[in-house]
Structure formats: structure tokens, C-alpha cells
Design an enzyme around this catalytic site. Structure first.
Site: not given
Ligand code: PLP
Length: 384
Positions: A200, A324
């Protein structure tokens, strides 16, 4: 009111060509790719094609691509596999500016008795390679350091760091969720053992990810069950999303060169304009080694959340800290690690562009954001 979407590091729009490619796999082409009959086999061929498209994005082998459900699953799996295949080693190295998908997993393993080194960063968010070199020990099972930071866009010297780990026989994983599709990642020149990607962030849907596992790396699956993904990740394949991710990877590769330049120029114009028209503002991050699409800007003595609410009323989508962690008024762990002064860290906004960002949208933000900051400063309880 128009929507100006500048939060592409949180998630990105599904590309029209991705949506088109996915649609038949939600309707008539619903076969199980592992089936023996040709109705399923047809679907299996499409999954194989998507695997090739994703592999091409990194100059990897299709057999090195494991489809997962998201970047977080890929990160969890990489750490799980590295630690459980080398139970005699009890040390993990990471950085203090990782995404929670790494930091919270490292914390879990710390509770299981592992020693975790979280490398510090300087005021521009850069890692100290000498400190890293001295952290590598015979007891180190894994180094996991992100390729690009989601909040500042900072790029870390992953090729060099992976070489240093490799010289000592230590496994190296990189969370390339923010880098994949935005900049060139050539795994023939980047000696990492594992790499995470999330669909995504590159115009594929939410809920699909990849873990790249280099040929020869001893691997243990996190999700056990059926023999999908050559026994590396159980669960009937999410065919429509896998097909979508394949097309998204191909599109990213095709547009990368031209988009990198165009998007960086837009981002730089945005930053220059904001810094010039808003006193007491600063850009956070490493000006020389940054993703082309990301800008993290702080405005002194204003509250980031208040800026976001005002921007929202103007149709502008942005985030403070990372998506997040929004909802909490603590400055982000990344800006804190960089020692951004408190009265700046609180007023920081991340603007992240994409290949769909236009000149007119940047003009709109340049016109609307300065008066927002000026009016919030009048109301602000914080003064010099
Ligand atoms: N790692 C990083 C650097 C991210 O920016 C994100 C999401 O913002 C993730 C991992 C997690 O990805 P997912 O939302 O597909 O679990």
C-alpha cells in the site's frame, strides 16, 4: 473542496492499472492457484507473473520473493526466522528510529531475554557507523535497519552496513517499506539477506506485502500450515492483491527515473516556499540522503495536531509524527531521537508526495499553510 493528498508515506492511492488488473480475480478468476485443473492453473500462472514483476523491482530472483499480508508481517517474520534459526546467538542490532513493526518486535524479543542494541542517530537523523561497527559481536544474530525512515525520509547507508555485517557472518534485514518503488533497490549490489516491502505504499492495496529472502539464507516460516510460497508462508494466496502488487511493482519500475526527479523538484519547491514564508521553521532530516517524496517540517511554537486539523478543513491530508502514532500528543520517537528542540518537535508536519501530486496542489499548500501557522501562533500558549 479539493482533496490534496500529501500523506503517501501513510498509504497511497491504488493505481488505476492496478485496480483494473485485480478485478477479474475478484470475480470470474477465483480458482485456487495450487489446484491441478487448468482453471486454477491459470490463476497460478498469474501469481508466478506477479512474482517475476516484484522480483524485477529489486533485480532479484522470483524464487526469493515470499508474499505476505503486510510490511509488519514481513518484519516480524524476518526477525523470527533469524533468531529461531540461530538459537545460540542472543543479540539483535536495530536503530532507535525504526517503525513500530520493528521496534515493538525487538522489544518483545528483549522480554524473551535477548540483548537489543538500538543505534542512536544525530541531529540530522544519521547513524554513526563507528558505533555500529563496535556493536557487531559474535553473539549478534541479526541486524535490522530500515532503508528509509517513514517520518523524515532519511536514507541509511544500508549497502555499507550490510557489507560490515556480512564480513562477520551476521544476517542483515532491511525494512524497505518506504523505499520500495520510490528509489532504485538493486539486490545484486545490496548484500542484504532479507528485505520487507508493503504494497500500500506503492499504489497497490493494503493487506499485501513481500519478504525477500536471499537464496541460501536459512529460513524458518513464521506462519505454518500449507506449503504455499515454497513452505515459507502458509495460507492460500491472496491472488487479487498479489496480481495488483505485481502490476504496481512494474509501474513503479517504469516510472521511477522520471518520477524521482519530478517529485523531488515538487518537494523541494514546497520546502523552499514554506521556509521562506514562515519564520521559525525548519526541515528535519538529512538534506543529502533523503527519499525524493518526503518532507518533515517543524514550525516553532505551534501544535502539530492543530495544524493537521486546520489543513483538514482546507482539504489537505498530512500527518504529524507517523500515522501510526497520531492521536498521541508526544512528539514522535524519531524527532525525539534526533533531539529536535521541544518547541519545534511539537509543531512538525510530514508532507509526503507521490507520482500523482501536481504543481497546482503544491501551489495550494504554499498559499494556505503560511496563514494557518500565523493564526495558530497568535492562539498558541507557547511563546519565546
Ligand atoms: N515499516 C515502515 C517503515 C512503515 O512505514 C510501515 C507503515 O507505515 C510499516 C513497516 C508497516 O507496513 P504495513 O502497514 O504494511 O504493515
Amino acid at each position: 473542496m479539493q482533496t490534496v493528498y500529501l500523506d503517501n508515506n501513510a498509504t497511497s492511492a491504488i493505481a488505476p492499472e492496478v485496480r483494473e488488473a485485480m478485478l477479474p480475480y475478484f470475480s470470474e478468476l477465483y480458482g485456487n492457484p495450487s489446484s491441478m485443473y487448468s482453471f486454477g492453473g491459470l490463476v497460478g500462472k498469474k501469481v508466478a507473473e506477479a512474482r517475476e514483476q516484484v522480483a524485477a523491482l529489486f533485480h532479484a530472483e522470483p524464487s526469493e520473493i515470499v508474499f505476505t499480508s503486510c510490511g509488519s508481517e514481513s518484519d516480524n517474520t524476518a526477525i523470527w526466522s533469524a533468531l529461531t534459526t540461530q538459537p545460540e546467538k542472543r543479540h539483535i542490532i536495530t536503530s532507535c528510529v525504526e517503525h513500530p513493526a520493528i521496534l515493538n518486535v525487538a522489544e518483545y524479543w528483549a522480554h524473551q531475554g535477548y540483548r537489543v542494541t538500538r543505534l542512536a542517530v544525530d541531529e540530522q537523523g544519521r547513524l554513526d557507523l563507528d558505533a555500529y561497527a563496535s556493536a557487531l559481536t559474535p553473539d549478534t544474530a541479526l541486524v535490522t535497519v530500515m532503508f528509509a525512515n517513514n517520518e523524515t525520509g532519511n536514507l541509511f547507508p544500508i549497502a555499507r552496513m550490510a557489507e560490515m555485517a556480512k564480513a562477520k557472518g551476521i544476517l542483515f534485514h532491511t525494512d524497505a517499506v518506504q523505499a520500495a518503488g520510490k528509489i532504485d533497490l538493486d539486490l545484486t549490489r545490496l548484500p542484504v539477506d532479507m528485505l520487507s516491502l508493503s504494497g500500500h505504499k506503492l499504489h497497490a492495496p493494503k493487506g499485501i506485502g513481500v519478504l525477500y529472502v536471499r537464496k541460501g539464507v536459512i529460513f524458518r516460516p513464521f506462519l505454518r500450515g500449507g506449503h504455499q510460497e515454497r513452505g515459507r508462508r502458509a495460507g492460500t494466496e491472496n491472488v487479487p492483491y498479489i496480481v495488483g502488487l505485481g502490476v504496481a511493482a512494474q509501474s513503479a519500475l517504469e516510472h521511477m527515473q522520471e518520477e524521482q526527479t519530478r517529485v523531488a523538484a515538487l518537494r523541494d519547491r514546497l520546502e523552499r516556499g514554506l521556509l521562506a514564508s514562515i519564520p521559525q521553521s525548519r526541515v528535519n532530516g538529512d538534506p543529502e540522503h533523503r527519499l525524493p517524496n518526503t518532507s518533515n517540517i517543524s514550525f516553532k511554537n505551534v501544535e502539530g495536531e492543530a495544524i493537521l486539523l486546520r489543513l483538514d478543513q482546507l482539504g489537505i491530508c498530512a500527518s504529524s509524527g507517523s500515522a501510526c502514532t497520531s492521536g498521541s500528543l508526544e512528539p514522535s520517537h524519531v524527532l525525539r531521537a534526533m533531539n529536535v528542540p521541544f518547541n519545534y518537535a511539537h509543531g512538525s508536519v510530514r508532507l509526503s508526495l507521490s507520482r500523482y501530486t501536481t504543481d497546482a496542489e503544491i501551489d495550494y499548500v504554499l498559499k494556505e499553510l503560511p496563514p494557518v501557522i500565523a493564526s495558530l501562533r497568535k492562539l498558541s500558549p507557547f511563546k519565546d
